[in-house]
Design a protein around this motif. Structure first.
Motif, PDB file in Angstrom:
ATOM      1  N   GLY A  97       0.824  -1.214   0.000  1.00  0.00           N
ATOM      2  CA  GLY A  97       0.000   0.000   0.000  1.00  0.00           C
ATOM      3  C   GLY A  97       0.856   1.261   0.000  1.00  0.00           C
ATOM      4  O   GLY A  97       2.010   1.263   0.445  1.00  0.00           O
ATOM      5  N   ALA A  98       0.260   2.344  -0.528  1.00  0.00           N
ATOM      6  CA  ALA A  98       0.967   3.627  -0.549  1.00  0.00           C
ATOM      7  C   ALA A  98       1.151   4.167   0.869  1.00  0.00           C
ATOM      8  O   ALA A  98       2.097   4.884   1.156  1.00  0.00           O
ATOM      9  CB  ALA A  98       0.178   4.632  -1.393  1.00  0.00           C
ATOM     10  N   LYS A  99       0.245   3.798   1.759  1.00  0.00           N
ATOM     11  CA  LYS A  99       0.362   4.265   3.143  1.00  0.00           C
ATOM     12  C   LYS A  99       1.670   3.778   3.757  1.00  0.00           C
ATOM     13  O   LYS A  99       2.379   4.523   4.431  1.00  0.00           O
ATOM     14  CB  LYS A  99      -0.839   3.749   3.948  1.00  0.00           C
ATOM     15  CG  LYS A  99      -1.027   4.442   5.271  1.00  0.00           C
ATOM     16  CD  LYS A  99      -2.153   3.813   6.053  1.00  0.00           C
ATOM     17  CE  LYS A  99      -3.439   4.587   5.901  1.00  0.00           C
ATOM     18  NZ  LYS A  99      -4.514   4.058   6.771  1.00  0.00           N
ATOM     19  N   LEU A 102       4.577   5.710   2.377  1.00  0.00           N
ATOM     20  CA  LEU A 102       4.724   6.996   3.070  1.00  0.00           C
ATOM     21  C   LEU A 102       5.378   6.786   4.436  1.00  0.00           C
ATOM     22  O   LEU A 102       6.271   7.536   4.836  1.00  0.00           O
ATOM     23  CB  LEU A 102       3.343   7.644   3.254  1.00  0.00           C
ATOM     24  CG  LEU A 102       2.758   8.287   1.995  1.00  0.00           C
ATOM     25  CD1 LEU A 102       1.245   8.423   2.103  1.00  0.00           C
ATOM     26  CD2 LEU A 102       3.386   9.661   1.759  1.00  0.00           C
ATOM     27  N   TYR A 126      -0.839  11.813   7.088  1.00  0.00           N
ATOM     28  CA  TYR A 126       0.444  12.533   7.009  1.00  0.00           C
ATOM     29  C   TYR A 126       0.855  13.027   8.395  1.00  0.00           C
ATOM     30  O   TYR A 126       1.991  12.865   8.816  1.00  0.00           O
ATOM     31  CB  TYR A 126       0.366  13.755   6.082  1.00  0.00           C
ATOM     32  CG  TYR A 126       0.039  13.472   4.641  1.00  0.00           C
ATOM     33  CD1 TYR A 126       0.493  12.325   4.005  1.00  0.00           C
ATOM     34  CD2 TYR A 126      -0.705  14.373   3.893  1.00  0.00           C
ATOM     35  CE1 TYR A 126       0.198  12.094   2.663  1.00  0.00           C
ATOM     36  CE2 TYR A 126      -0.992  14.153   2.564  1.00  0.00           C
ATOM     37  CZ  TYR A 126      -0.549  13.006   1.949  1.00  0.00           C
ATOM     38  OH  TYR A 126      -0.844  12.788   0.633  1.00  0.00           O
ATOM     39  N   ASN A 170       0.363  16.726  -2.355  1.00  0.00           N
ATOM     40  CA  ASN A 170      -0.546  15.663  -2.798  1.00  0.00           C
ATOM     41  C   ASN A 170      -1.500  16.224  -3.857  1.00  0.00           C
ATOM     42  O   ASN A 170      -2.383  17.010  -3.548  1.00  0.00           O
ATOM     43  CB  ASN A 170      -1.322  15.141  -1.572  1.00  0.00           C
ATOM     44  CG  ASN A 170      -2.503  14.257  -1.923  1.00  0.00           C
ATOM     45  OD1 ASN A 170      -3.564  14.373  -1.313  1.00  0.00           O
ATOM     46  ND2 ASN A 170      -2.345  13.375  -2.890  1.00  0.00           N
ATOM     47  N   ASN A 174      -6.473  14.671  -1.748  1.00  0.00           N
ATOM     48  CA  ASN A 174      -7.436  14.184  -0.759  1.00  0.00           C
ATOM     49  C   ASN A 174      -7.225  15.061   0.465  1.00  0.00           C
ATOM     50  O   ASN A 174      -6.111  15.079   0.983  1.00  0.00           O
ATOM     51  CB  ASN A 174      -7.128  12.716  -0.415  1.00  0.00           C
ATOM     52  CG  ASN A 174      -8.048  12.160   0.653  1.00  0.00           C
ATOM     53  OD1 ASN A 174      -8.982  12.813   1.084  1.00  0.00           O
ATOM     54  ND2 ASN A 174      -7.769  10.947   1.092  1.00  0.00           N
ATOM     55  N   ASP A 202       2.845  12.791  -3.379  1.00  0.00           N
ATOM     56  CA  ASP A 202       1.870  11.694  -3.268  1.00  0.00           C
ATOM     57  C   ASP A 202       0.947  11.776  -4.487  1.00  0.00           C
ATOM     58  O   ASP A 202       0.090  12.658  -4.575  1.00  0.00           O
ATOM     59  CB  ASP A 202       1.089  11.830  -1.956  1.00  0.00           C
ATOM     60  CG  ASP A 202       0.112  10.681  -1.755  1.00  0.00           C
ATOM     61  OD1 ASP A 202      -0.173   9.949  -2.725  1.00  0.00           O
ATOM     62  OD2 ASP A 202      -0.389  10.524  -0.620  1.00  0.00           O
ATOM     63  N   LYS A 235      -6.514   2.997  -5.824  1.00  0.00           N
ATOM     64  CA  LYS A 235      -7.588   3.859  -6.328  1.00  0.00           C
ATOM     65  C   LYS A 235      -7.815   3.654  -7.824  1.00  0.00           C
ATOM     66  O   LYS A 235      -8.942   3.443  -8.255  1.00  0.00           O
ATOM     67  CB  LYS A 235      -7.246   5.328  -6.050  1.00  0.00           C
ATOM     68  CG  LYS A 235      -6.717   5.602  -4.649  1.00  0.00           C
ATOM     69  CD  LYS A 235      -7.756   5.471  -3.546  1.00  0.00           C
ATOM     70  CE  LYS A 235      -7.120   5.675  -2.180  1.00  0.00           C
ATOM     71  NZ  LYS A 235      -8.039   5.657  -1.074  1.00  0.00           N
ATOM     72  N   ARG A 243      -3.630  -4.180  -0.985  1.00  0.00           N
ATOM     73  CA  ARG A 243      -2.483  -3.527  -0.370  1.00  0.00           C
ATOM     74  C   ARG A 243      -1.264  -3.584  -1.280  1.00  0.00           C
ATOM     75  O   ARG A 243      -0.344  -4.378  -1.076  1.00  0.00           O
ATOM     76  CB  ARG A 243      -2.164  -4.120   1.026  1.00  0.00           C
ATOM     77  CG  ARG A 243      -3.336  -4.298   1.954  1.00  0.00           C
ATOM     78  CD  ARG A 243      -4.183  -3.037   2.119  1.00  0.00           C
ATOM     79  NE  ARG A 243      -3.449  -1.890   2.612  1.00  0.00           N
ATOM     80  CZ  ARG A 243      -3.465  -0.691   1.999  1.00  0.00           C
ATOM     81  NH1 ARG A 243      -4.182  -0.482   0.889  1.00  0.00           N
ATOM     82  NH2 ARG A 243      -2.765   0.295   2.477  1.00  0.00           N
TER      83      ARG A 243
HETATM   84  N1  PLP Z   1      -2.338   8.910   0.012  1.00  0.00           N
HETATM   85  C1  PLP Z   1      -3.561   9.450  -0.026  1.00  0.00           C
HETATM   86  C2  PLP Z   1      -3.691  10.891  -0.310  1.00  0.00           C
HETATM   87  C3  PLP Z   1      -4.701   8.660   0.198  1.00  0.00           C
HETATM   88  O1  PLP Z   1      -5.916   9.202   0.140  1.00  0.00           O
HETATM   89  C4  PLP Z   1      -4.525   7.283   0.487  1.00  0.00           C
HETATM   90  C5  PLP Z   1      -5.689   6.421   0.793  1.00  0.00           C
HETATM   91  O2  PLP Z   1      -6.780   6.857   1.044  1.00  0.00           O
HETATM   92  C6  PLP Z   1      -3.229   6.767   0.512  1.00  0.00           C
HETATM   93  C7  PLP Z   1      -2.158   7.599   0.269  1.00  0.00           C
HETATM   94  C8  PLP Z   1      -2.964   5.313   0.837  1.00  0.00           C
HETATM   95  O3  PLP Z   1      -3.366   4.460  -0.162  1.00  0.00           O
HETATM   96  P1  PLP Z   1      -3.156   2.883  -0.053  1.00  0.00           P
HETATM   97  O4  PLP Z   1      -4.502   2.279  -0.065  1.00  0.00           O
HETATM   98  O5  PLP Z   1      -2.353   2.518  -1.258  1.00  0.00           O
HETATM   99  O6  PLP Z   1      -2.393   2.613   1.193  1.00  0.00           O
END
Ligand code: PLP
Length: 380
Positions: A97-99, A102, A126, A170, A174, A202, A235, A243
């Protein structure tokens, strides 16, 4: 027990709190219109699911190489090169996952007391991830600028200094749906270069964009060496639960961040990574169809809010919209959920009280129903 101060100063995720409450109400038999979650209401495309099944059946169920399987790192590098960036496979870490991408970036770059600059409203994790890494936060309020970055560049220039470690950008954004202009990104570049600041770009909503040009910071002159690009599959490919995400950065950073990944999550799931290769190499029409649906829903919401004289900003990407409400946005969101059974996320969770975020990753019918309920219950 003594809990670490770094962790204690982090709030639980407001998005998850609201969506858990919505689920509890639903379990109790209530019909909740859930506009809180940032999750496409589409299923993962069949050819991606088939690729995962095939990989699983072929025995790809063991540990994967910690930084990602070579085929996927290669496919990601090719995708990024196609977007004008210089990354090679060795510049990529595939993450769960991107989370997590980060998280690893914050852990790698931030020492206790380092300054991290956020543009508010800022996605909920963040702040939490920066704090867990020990950062001191400086925040720029984009509310007076209709959530755009370009008009806020002077304010940004006032706070970014040689002491700034990291700036987070970003776009598409979001929770606002803003897509930052090339002029805004050039302004970020000038500041980052002048003060030798690293920028996290991001780009998770890169493909969910209703027309404006998407500008990747790493593709701008002098930015490759000071940018960490974050992206993922959640997304654009409706793969939230799989993930799968990644970070791309100069190799020295990859060497450091790779240690965080190998000593924590080990790697992203092996067969999921194989499905990721298929997602990138056999891109069908699915993403374009989803984006068209999101754009139609954005237009529907703009019409509905216009009809009810609610002055919302005009999102151009992602699937979120900020709606102005009372100063006490937390009470507004709690009461709207309890009375009207409509779930939204308070803006204060993103650093901008006085708003709630609604997600239009819900069907047009549910969006209409949600707005109707809020109007009937006098919330709008
Ligand atoms: N970055 C932003 C701005 C997001 O909105 C989200 C998920 O809502 C993520 C990262 C994380 O995405 P992932 O589902 O790949 O962990």
């Amino acid at each position: 027990m003594n809990y670490a101060t770094r962790v204690q100063r982090v709030e639980p995720s407001a998005t998850l709190a609201v969506s858990n409450l919505a689920k509890e109400l639903e379990a109790a038999g209530e019909d909740v219109v859930d506009l809180s979650v940032g999750e496409p209401d589409f299923d993962t495309p069949d050819h991606i699911k088939a690729a995962a099944t095939e990989a699983m059946e072929a025995g790809e169920t063991g540990y994967a190489p910690s930084n990602g399987i070579p085929e996927l790192r290669e496919a990601i590098a090719e995708k990024l090169q196609g977007d004008g960036m210089e990354y090679e496979a060795d510049n990529v870490i595939v993450t769960p996952g991107a989370k997590q991408a980060l998280f690893e970036t914050f852990q790698t770059l931030v020492d206790e007391g380092d300054e991290v600059v956020l543009l508010d409203p800022a996605w909920v994790s963040y702040e939490a991830q920066a704090k867990i890494a020990g950062a001191d936060l400086t925040r720029i309020d984009l509310r007076p600028h209709d959530f755009q970055l370009e008009p806020a560049l002077d304010e940004l220039a006032d706070v970014v200094s040689d002491d700034t470690e990291l700036l987070l950008v970003n776009s598409p954004n979001n929770p606002t749906g803003a897509v930052y202009s090339r002029e805004a990104m050039n302004g970020v570049r000038d500041l980052a270069v002048d003060h030798d600041v690293t920028v996290i770009a991001d780009e998770i909503y890169q493909h969910i964009n209703y027309g404006p040009e998407h500008v990747s910071l790493s593709a701008l002159e002098d930015m490759y060496e000071r940018t960490v690009t974050i992206n993922g599959f959640s997304k654009a490919y409706a793969m939230t639960g799989w993930r799968l995400g990644y970070l791309a950065a100069p190799e020295e950073l990859i060497d450091q961040a790779g240690k965080v990944q190998s000593h924590s999550v080990s790697s992203a799931v092996n067969f999921v990574q194989h499905a990721g290769v298929t997602a990138l190499e056999e891109r069908g029409e699915e993403t374009a169809e989803m984006v068209e649906a999101f754009e139609n829903r954005r237009d529907l919401l703009l019409d509905l809010f216009d009809e009810h004289d609610v002055d919302v900003s005009h999102p151009e990407g992602a699937f979120y919209m900020m709606v102005p409400v009372d100063d006490d946005d937390k009470a507004w969101a709690t009461n709207a959920l309890e009375d009207a059974k409509v779930a939204t996320v308070p803006g204060s969770a993103f650093g901008t009280p006085g708003y709630v975020r609604i997600s239009y990753a819900a069907s047009a019918d549910r969006l209409e129903e949600g707005v109707e309920r809020l109007v009937e219950a006098d919330y709008l």
